[in-house]
Motif scaffolding. Structure first.
Motif, PDB file in Angstrom:
ATOM      1  N   LEU A 487       0.828  -1.207   0.000  1.00 20.98           N
ATOM      2  CA  LEU A 487       0.000   0.000   0.000  1.00 20.98           C
ATOM      3  C   LEU A 487       0.862   1.256   0.000  1.00 20.98           C
ATOM      4  CD1 LEU A 487      -2.895   1.201   0.240  1.00 20.98           C
ATOM      5  CD2 LEU A 487      -2.559   1.162   2.728  1.00 20.98           C
ATOM      6  N   VAL A 488       1.899   1.268   0.811  1.00 16.23           N
ATOM      7  CA  VAL A 488       2.767   2.452   0.904  1.00 16.23           C
ATOM      8  C   VAL A 488       3.606   2.599  -0.360  1.00 16.23           C
ATOM      9  CG1 VAL A 488       4.698   3.479   2.170  1.00 16.23           C
ATOM     10  CG2 VAL A 488       2.806   2.409   3.413  1.00 16.23           C
ATOM     11  N   GLU A 489       4.086   1.488  -0.889  1.00 12.71           N
ATOM     12  CA  GLU A 489       4.916   1.543  -2.085  1.00 12.71           C
ATOM     13  C   GLU A 489       4.123   2.025  -3.294  1.00 12.71           C
ATOM     14  OE1 GLU A 489       8.024  -1.340  -4.475  1.00 12.71           O
ATOM     15  OE2 GLU A 489       6.306  -2.245  -3.490  1.00 12.71           O
ATOM     16  N   CYS A 490       2.925   1.476  -3.491  1.00 15.76           N
ATOM     17  CA  CYS A 490       2.089   1.856  -4.629  1.00 15.76           C
ATOM     18  C   CYS A 490       0.665   1.374  -4.354  1.00 15.76           C
ATOM     19  CB  CYS A 490       2.615   1.230  -5.919  1.00 15.76           C
ATOM     20  SG  CYS A 490       1.553   1.514  -7.359  1.00 15.76           S
ATOM     21  N   PRO A 491      -0.257   2.286  -4.005  1.00 19.06           N
ATOM     22  CA  PRO A 491      -1.633   1.866  -3.704  1.00 19.06           C
ATOM     23  C   PRO A 491      -2.287   1.075  -4.844  1.00 19.06           C
ATOM     24  CG  PRO A 491      -1.282   4.109  -2.967  1.00 19.06           C
ATOM     25  CD  PRO A 491      -0.053   3.721  -3.738  1.00 19.06           C
ATOM     26  N   ARG A 492      -1.983   1.446  -6.100  1.00 17.40           N
ATOM     27  CA  ARG A 492      -2.591   0.722  -7.227  1.00 17.40           C
ATOM     28  C   ARG A 492      -2.079  -0.715  -7.283  1.00 17.40           C
ATOM     29  NH1 ARG A 492      -4.143   3.108 -12.060  1.00 17.40           N
ATOM     30  NH2 ARG A 492      -4.516   4.949 -10.771  1.00 17.40           N
ATOM     31  N   ASN A 493      -0.811  -0.917  -6.963  1.00 15.53           N
ATOM     32  CA  ASN A 493      -0.258  -2.269  -6.944  1.00 15.53           C
ATOM     33  C   ASN A 493      -0.910  -3.100  -5.846  1.00 15.53           C
ATOM     34  OD1 ASN A 493       1.780  -4.160  -8.005  1.00 15.53           O
ATOM     35  ND2 ASN A 493       2.672  -4.015  -5.972  1.00 15.53           N
ATOM     36  N   PHE A 848       8.592   1.102 -11.016  1.00 20.27           N
ATOM     37  CA  PHE A 848       7.691   0.183 -11.723  1.00 20.27           C
ATOM     38  C   PHE A 848       8.306  -1.194 -11.924  1.00 20.27           C
ATOM     39  CE2 PHE A 848       5.531   4.093 -12.544  1.00 20.27           C
ATOM     40  CZ  PHE A 848       4.202   3.748 -12.702  1.00 20.27           C
ATOM     41  N   ASP A 849       9.613  -1.276 -12.050  1.00 18.59           N
ATOM     42  CA  ASP A 849      10.251  -2.571 -12.274  1.00 18.59           C
ATOM     43  C   ASP A 849      10.128  -3.500 -11.073  1.00 18.59           C
ATOM     44  OD1 ASP A 849      10.986  -1.947 -14.803  1.00 18.59           O
ATOM     45  OD2 ASP A 849      13.047  -1.440 -14.346  1.00 18.59           O
ATOM     46  N   LYS A 850       9.826  -2.933  -9.888  1.00 19.31           N
ATOM     47  CA  LYS A 850       9.735  -3.750  -8.684  1.00 19.31           C
ATOM     48  C   LYS A 850       8.297  -4.060  -8.295  1.00 19.31           C
ATOM     49  CE  LYS A 850      14.158  -2.139  -6.850  1.00 19.31           C
ATOM     50  NZ  LYS A 850      14.869  -1.467  -5.750  1.00 19.31           N
ATOM     51  N   LEU A 851       7.339  -3.671  -9.133  1.00 17.35           N
ATOM     52  CA  LEU A 851       5.935  -3.927  -8.828  1.00 17.35           C
ATOM     53  C   LEU A 851       5.511  -5.287  -9.364  1.00 17.35           C
ATOM     54  CD1 LEU A 851       4.343  -0.435  -9.597  1.00 17.35           C
ATOM     55  CD2 LEU A 851       5.253  -1.295  -7.440  1.00 17.35           C
ATOM     56  N   ASP A 852       4.438  -5.817  -8.800  1.00 19.30           N
ATOM     57  CA  ASP A 852       3.939  -7.123  -9.230  1.00 19.30           C
ATOM     58  C   ASP A 852       3.218  -7.047 -10.570  1.00 19.30           C
ATOM     59  OD1 ASP A 852       4.750  -8.485  -6.822  1.00 19.30           O
ATOM     60  OD2 ASP A 852       3.103  -7.463  -5.807  1.00 19.30           O
ATOM     61  N   TYR A 853       2.538  -5.920 -10.832  1.00 17.63           N
ATOM     62  CA  TYR A 853       1.726  -5.793 -12.043  1.00 17.63           C
ATOM     63  C   TYR A 853       2.037  -4.475 -12.763  1.00 17.63           C
ATOM     64  CZ  TYR A 853      -0.851  -9.447  -9.629  1.00 17.63           C
ATOM     65  OH  TYR A 853      -1.182 -10.595  -8.975  1.00 17.63           O
ATOM     66  N   PRO A 854       3.293  -4.252 -13.191  1.00 18.69           N
ATOM     67  CA  PRO A 854       3.647  -2.962 -13.807  1.00 18.69           C
ATOM     68  C   PRO A 854       2.880  -2.686 -15.094  1.00 18.69           C
ATOM     69  CG  PRO A 854       5.415  -4.564 -14.104  1.00 18.69           C
ATOM     70  CD  PRO A 854       4.428  -5.177 -13.157  1.00 18.69           C
ATOM     71  N   ASP A 855       2.552  -3.744 -15.858  1.00 19.53           N
ATOM     72  CA  ASP A 855       1.864  -3.537 -17.138  1.00 19.53           C
ATOM     73  C   ASP A 855       0.413  -3.096 -16.965  1.00 19.53           C
ATOM     74  OD1 ASP A 855       4.151  -4.304 -18.417  1.00 19.53           O
ATOM     75  OD2 ASP A 855       3.544  -6.384 -18.667  1.00 19.53           O
ATOM     76  N   LEU A 856      -0.151  -3.306 -15.778  1.00 20.33           N
ATOM     77  CA  LEU A 856      -1.546  -2.942 -15.545  1.00 20.33           C
ATOM     78  C   LEU A 856      -1.683  -1.553 -14.932  1.00 20.33           C
ATOM     79  CD1 LEU A 856      -2.914  -6.279 -14.014  1.00 20.33           C
ATOM     80  CD2 LEU A 856      -3.095  -5.493 -16.370  1.00 20.33           C
ATOM     81  N   ILE A 857      -0.564  -0.996 -14.510  1.00 22.06           N
ATOM     82  CA  ILE A 857      -0.639   0.241 -13.722  1.00 22.06           C
ATOM     83  C   ILE A 857      -0.360   1.444 -14.604  1.00 22.06           C
ATOM     84  CG2 ILE A 857       0.371   1.507 -11.781  1.00 22.06           C
ATOM     85  CD1 ILE A 857       0.896  -1.194 -10.470  1.00 22.06           C
ATOM     86  N   ILE A 858      -1.416   2.189 -14.908  1.00 23.91           N
ATOM     87  CA  ILE A 858      -1.332   3.424 -15.684  1.00 23.91           C
ATOM     88  C   ILE A 858      -2.046   4.496 -14.896  1.00 23.91           C
ATOM     89  CG2 ILE A 858      -1.983   4.577 -17.820  1.00 23.91           C
ATOM     90  CD1 ILE A 858      -1.894   1.902 -19.223  1.00 23.91           C
TER      91      ILE A 858
END
Length: 859
Positions: A487-493, A848-858
């Motif tokens: 959540l802290v790193e990226c709420p969308r992720n 973005f390279d460290k996220l689980d779903y970088p291709d979905l996050i826009i």
């Protein structure tokens, strides 16, 4: 930035409109010139040399692909050798205009080349026809003569006019529009393209770049049509059929996740949670039947079975295999390798129903673009063409041709340059050709005229259609450390992690096996010792569906050494069997796999215990409560983290990198049960020393990272004897100095200094703030001078070192104010989380390279 001004397509047409024939090697340019002809015209007004010969020829002419099959049937050299030699001979012929020139190079002057050359010179093919044909009786204009290869030039009549595509004057290029990310570029494009102007718009971008999928997703979300060349291997039916053949015949093991598109097409439902398992470990009677029928069948038989299963005919795919001469071939690994090779060598287009829309253009292939608005996307080093190494290539001429094409391309009317100055925090290198145009040295886009965009996004991308179900979101009152990290790193992720069920990963499974082993050993040490080999065998068998067979011996070594380290730690660290309040043992929820397999119960209430603290809003699981003052967490990672690394990624005052809130969250809960108590959080990295362990040089204690929570503020804690003792352990010199002062006088001296919040984490700032005062405080308890306790110089040096070491003390432990602030921080994040659930989860500024779903996050 100035450049020689290039003629527009309209200006070119005005110059060539009175000619009988216009030749260019760019087919799209020829089409654009033809579209401007107003009067009736017999044949094409503008065309390419190759098109012209095809049109004028009275017989069918073989192209390269047809020649390949003809030569393969005649000479039987094998596909790879035939394709390679044919490509080299044709390329040399195109570049030099002489089919025999290739024999001048020793590596090609051999019998196989001569045999292929004989066929090329005796069959009816496009290259031989171009070599022999001459245009007569027409007034001919040539546009872009610099692009013509020597074989193209052979068609030209004795007299023709070269149209200079550049003016004598210069023009200033548009400024660069610089964005912070590819997402922001797509947002800007979204504002400028619609269904109404799709046919007037072109995107110039490298088709293998990271921008293409983002741009295509944006167009699809807005239902805007677009034109781009698709190869047949991009066709999902072709890919699924090829996957089916591979799975049926190859020795390679495929994971369920790799085959989900195929499984869906075959109407076989295998839950996503098994995506990381190998398909041969999954029981599916229907799939096994299909694979058995496919194995040892011909392509034609397998296609018939596949089309019957999916209920659709695949005419384009059938035609592809027929043209390749493979329809009646038996499916083998070697055959499938040849299919993949064939698709690498030849462009096999997949026909789509798109006949209009936004035009996608490759910057390496085209110079003129006939659209009213053109967006050049990226413009980085990927736009530069790599100079071929073939000996017949004139490298300087090749470079000059590409440079001229680039100058024309970037001057097409109404061009907009959309670029990033940085990607993943590294400078983006502009296309090499810009350096050839600009007379001043530069290394990044912002060294040239530019306008910065993206600081304040003004428009959101139009999302795909969605239906409002009018369901009120459930309030979240508890959060785990892992969810809080996301959540802290990226709420969308975080959102996508909740939305998309995770499949069982091999590292999750391995970690679970180790954790369950540790718990079982703690409860049944003698039984485990007696059956150790069986436990190792079972652990390896549990991993077999998730990893390649060649990695199983490595895993076995890890299991052997990891379990030995776990046993050493448990054997040598006595556990007090008194469970503190605030923890429960949920056997029904988290059954130990070894307990299940052996039918032996887990009786200890101190292993794998859960807590849910609704007052603080946190929940979690403790691997081992060693005693009321020590919590233990087992880690299967081979990379041991230091205490300072963990503190820096969890202390709210200094948090910068990827969050790691496990220790601070667990300590926050545990201090409620043990108020005003020092508590140790121990990470045990039992695989950290595996190499030394194999060599017999290991010490399990080297795998431990310990972080201590002190129930005092840092300011108060540094006055305590605990801090005094800690400092004494840091060096012998410092210990002698402190012993001369004594713990009581140390306390008195430390109580009189005040440290600012910033100085707690900054060694230079702390010494600047406190060195003089603390030095004076210490001097009251010491005799200063040569031959006495310390000299004045030594006093300053020792005090300086002590203050700097206190910053290390701060950065390796938690103090009361850290946990207090974390409580407030956690409450704030829970409030934000519930707000996001009612609106939208933001992206933030993650890596973005460290996220689980970088291709979905826009954004």
């Amino acid at each position: 930035m100035e450049v020689c001004q290039a003629l527009s397509i309209d200006e070119l047409f005005d110059l060539v409109r009175d000619y009988d024939l216009v030749l260019t090697v760019e087919a799209p340019l020829a089409d654009s010139l033809n579209s401007r002809v107003e009067q009736a015209f017999l044949g094409d007004f503008a065309t390419t040399p190759r098109r012209y010969v095809y049109t004028e020829s009275k017989t069918d002419l073989m192209n390269k692909k047809e020649l390949f099959h003809h030569i393969d049937n005649e000479l039987e050299f094998g596909w790879k050798k035939t394709a390679y030699l044919l490509e080299e001979i044709i390329d040399c012929w195109l570049e030099t205009g002489n089919p025999h020139k290739i024999l001048n190079y020793n590596q090609y002057n051999r019998s196989e080349v001569k045999k292929i050359l004989d066929i090329l010179l005796t069959t009816r093919n496009i290259y031989r026809a171009m070599d022999r044909y001459r245009i007569t009786g027409s007034s001919v204009a040539v546009v872009g003569f610099h692009q013509f290869k020597e074989l193209d030039k052979k068609l030209l009549p004795d007299s023709f006019d070269k149209i200079n595509v550049f003016k004598e004057s210069k023009t200033t290029l548009p400024r660069f529009n610089v964005f912070n990310s590819g997402i922001e570029i797509v947002q800007a494009l979204s504002k400028n393209v619609s269904k109404n102007n799709a046919g007037d718009t072109a995107f110039v971008l490298n088709q293998s770049s990271r921008y293409q999928p983002l741009v295509m997703s944006m167009l699809e979300s807005k239902n805007i049509p677009y034109l781009t060349q698709r190869d047949i291997n991009e066709n999902i039916d072709f890919r699924n059929f090829h996957s089916l053949c591979r799975t049926a015949t190859t020795q390679k093991r495929f994971k369920v996740g790799e085959l989900q598109p195929l499984l869906k097409n075959l109407d076989i439902d295998i839950n996503r949670q098994y995506n990381q398992k190998y398909i041969d470990s999954i029981e599916s009677e229907k799939l096994q039947q299909i694979l058995e029928k496919t194995k040892d069948s011909t392509i034609k038989e397998a296609l018939n079975q596949y089309t019957q299963t999916i209920g659709r005919k695949l005419n384009q795919i059938t035609e592809f295999y027929r043209e390749a001469g493979l329809l009646d071939s038996v499916i083998t690994e070697e055959l499938l390798d040849l299919v993949e090779f064939y698709l690498d060598v030849f462009d096999i287009n997949w026909e789509t129903d798109n006949y209009g829309g936004v035009l996608f253009v490759s910057p390496k292939n085209i110079a003129w673009v006939d659209r009213p608005q053109i967006f050049h996307i990226g413009m980085n080093s990927e736009w530069s063409s790599k100079t071929p190494t073939k000996p017949w290539i004139d490298k300087n001429k090749y470079h000059q041709t590409k440079l001229k094409n680039f100058k024309i391309l970037i001057q097409n009317q109404n061009s907009y340059y959309m670029v990033q100055n940085k990607h993943q925090n590294e400078e983006v290198t502009p296309c090499y050709y810009f350096n050839q145009i600009h007379d001043k040295e530069f290394t990044k886009f912002t060294d040239l005229p530019y306008r910065k965009y993206g600081e304040k996004p003004t428009q959101k991308l139009q999302a795909f259609n969605k239906k409002d179900l009018n369901i009120k979101p459930k309030q979240i009152d508890l959060i785990s450390q892992s969810d809080l990290n996301k959540l802290v790193e990226c709420p969308r992720n975080y959102y996508f992690n909740k939305l998309i069920p995770l499949s069982e990963q091999d590292y999750f499974k391995k970690g679970r096996l180790f954790h369950d082993y540790a718990e079982f050993y703690h409860n049944h040490p003698e039984y485990t010792d007696k059956n150790q080999q069986k436990f190792i065998k079972y652990m390896v068998s549990e991993m077999e569906p998730l990893v390649e067979n060649q990695y199983l011996p490595i895993l076995k070594t890890e299991f052997i050494n990891g379990t030995q380290n776990i046993k050493k730690y448990i054997d040598e660290n006595q556990v007090q069997e008194t469970k503190p309040n605030g923890y429960t043992k949920n056997n029904y929820k988290d059954q130990n796999i070894f307990s299940t397999k052996t039918n032996k119960p887990i009786t200890s209430g101190l292993t794998e215990v859960w807590f849910e603290d609704r007052e603080l809003g946190c929940r979690g699981k403790i691997d081992l409560i060693k005693n009321k003052k020590q919590l233990v967490d087992y880690k299967s990672s081979k990379n041991k983290k230091t205490s300072s690394n963990i503190i820096k990624n969890s202390n709210i005052d200094i948090l910068k990198n990827k969050p790691n809130f496990q220790a601070i969250l667990y300590l926050m809960h545990h201090r409620k049960t043990q108020p005003k108590t020092e508590i140790d959080f121990i990470y045990y990295y039992f695989l950290n020393n595996i190499e030394n362990q194999i060599q017999g040089k290991s010490n399990y204690k080297n795998n431990i990272t310990k972080i201590t929570y002190y129930p005092n503020t840092f300011q108060k804690q540094i006055t305590q004897k605990t801090a005094y003792n800690w400092l004494c352990k840091t060096s012998k010199t410092r210990k002698r100095f402190l012993e001369k002062i004594g713990p009581e006088n140390y306390q008195k001296a430390m109580e009189k200094i005040t440290i600012s919040k910033k100085a707690e984490y900054d060694k230079d700032l702390l010494t600047k703030e406190c060195l003089d005062e603390l030095k004076n405080n210490y001097s009251k308890f010491l005799e200063i001078g040569r031959g006495k306790d310390v000299t004045a110089r030594q006093l300053e040096k020792r005090t300086n070192g002590l203050l700097r070491k206190l910053v290390d003390y701060r950065l390796n432990n938690y103090f009361k104010e850290d946990i207090d602030r974390f409580e407030i921080f956690l409450n704030k994040k829970l409030t934000e989380l519930n707000k996001y659930k009612r609106s939208r989860f933001p992206v933030g500024e993650p890596d973005f390279d460290k996220l689980d779903y970088p291709d979905l996050i826009i954004k």
